[in-house]
Design an enzyme around this catalytic site. Structure first.
Site, PDB file in Angstrom:
ATOM      1  N   ASP A   1      65.497  -3.606  33.994  1.00 54.70           N
ATOM      2  CA  ASP A   1      64.631  -3.307  32.859  1.00 54.70           C
ATOM      3  C   ASP A   1      63.386  -4.194  32.892  1.00 54.70           C
ATOM      4  OD1 ASP A   1      63.788  -2.081  30.578  1.00 54.70           O
ATOM      5  OD2 ASP A   1      65.019  -3.276  29.224  1.00 54.70           O
TER       6      ASP A   1
ATOM      7  N   ASN B   1      66.101   9.218  30.350  1.00 55.52           N
ATOM      8  CA  ASN B   1      64.743   8.956  30.835  1.00 55.52           C
ATOM      9  C   ASN B   1      63.965  10.241  31.114  1.00 55.52           C
ATOM     10  OD1 ASN B   1      65.668   5.972  32.684  1.00 55.52           O
ATOM     11  ND2 ASN B   1      64.841   6.202  30.628  1.00 55.52           N
TER      12      ASN B   1
END
Length: 344
Positions: free
Chosen positions: A75, A123
């Site tokens: 991330d 996503n």
């Protein structure tokens, strides 16, 4: 006294100017520091020193226990690119380079499996341009890993790659490419890399439930579904049962629907405030060193020998505290019993 609106507007503009100036100064200072550090590391002496220190630390850590399965929630790529005023693509490229570097380190340490959260099913809700960028970058990295895994001069030689997730969400061309890369590296036994793409834990469990029920209906013996059979139906096969160390970067303290089954027991979860492209060897080394230290103590205690009791037994008798016998009448009264069924 009420401040005139024109003065109030000017104060707000001045405050914004100060904030923007401070951000620009911090960015310039950070950029200058990185350039200086890069220049120092480019010198042969410092480069040699850094490599040798790294090798020494790896040798030291290899003596003790190391996790069999390490997983990364990568991330911070977008924030990394934004902080440097770069396109989002550059942030993801830097993140791919970080993963490749850490794969070399994990393989040298003796880690058998590494998994990485590359793309969540959720996503797909991101802008189409970014999704396409990730797909193209993923394709390039697949080919690069396959090339390295088959090059006997490369340290990743003998590695195997598996792409796990709901492939029905990918294009036919992408599915064919994934199958080809997995077939090329299927002979690797030294090291396994699982790329979770696209993946969520809920989807993983749903996939396992469907396969378990289907096999149960086709099985004429009607053997019962147990935890072991259910686990083996998950995407990661043998490594679905556990993940000893899960690392998430960028400062978020959540799992984002990742590895929920694998970290349910005897797993260590580490959170780092560092953005993924900046996540260095030393940061990961300290986390694995911490895991190894506590794992050593736990394994020692599991042999029915408490470390502290062993140290206490080694003390001279004069330093030991004498135990005084306790009378039965010194114990406290038992608690009042209450029936939950209402019976006397």
């Amino acid at each position: 006294m009420k401040v005139p609106s024109i003065i109030h507007i000017q104060l707000i503009a001045l405050r914004r100017l100060v904030v923007e100036t401070r951000e620009q100064f911090c960015f310039a200072a950070k950029n200058m520091f990185q350039r200086i550090f890069g220049w120092i590391m480019s010198l042969s002496l410092f480069s040699w020193l850094y490599v040798n220190i790294q090798n020494l630390l790896i040798e030291v850590l290899s003596v003790g226990p190391v996790p069999e399965h390490v997983s990364f929630i990568m991330d911070g790529n977008r924030r990394y690119a934004k902080s440097r005023r770069l396109p989002v693509k550059k942030g993801h490229e830097a993140g791919g380079l970080t993963l490749l570097t850490l794969l070399y380190i994990c393989k040298r340490l003796g880690v058998k499996c590494v998994s990485a959260y590359a793309f969540s099913i959720e996503n797909f809700s991101r802008p189409k341009e970014e999704v396409d960028t990730l797909m193209n970058l993923f394709t390039v990295k697949l080919d690069e890993f396959a090339k390295r895994a088959n090059d006997y001069k490369d340290r990743l030689y003998g590695s195997k790659i598996r792409i796990v997730g709901d492939r029905s969400l990918l294009s036919p061309e992408m599915r064919e490419r994934i199958a080809n890369v997995e077939d090329i590296t299927k002979g690797g036994d030294d090291f396994t890399l699982y790329i979770c793409f696209p993946y969520t834990s809920r989807n993983d469990m749903l996939h396992s439930i469907r396969d378990s029920v289907r096999d149960q209906l086709e099985d004429k013996l009607h053997s019962r579904i147990n935890i072991k059979k259910f686990t083996n139906k998950m995407y990661m096969d043998f490594y679905s049962n556990k993940c000893e160390l899960l690392i998430r970067t960028s400062g978020h303290r959540r799992l984002s629907d990742y590895m929920l089954w694998q970290v349910h027991e005897n797993s260590t979860i580490e959170f780092s405030d560092t953005l993924w492209p900046n996540f260095s060897f030393f940061a990961m080394y300290l986390m694995i060193l911490k895991w190894s230290f506590f794992c050593t103590i736990q394994r020692y205690n599991e042999r029915n020998h408490s470390l502290f009791e062993k140290m206490y037994e080694g003390l001279p008798s004069i330093l030991k505290r004498k135990k005084t016998p306790m009378s039965l009448y010194q114990f406290p009264n038992p608690p009042i019993s209450v029936s939950i069924t209402g019976e006397e």
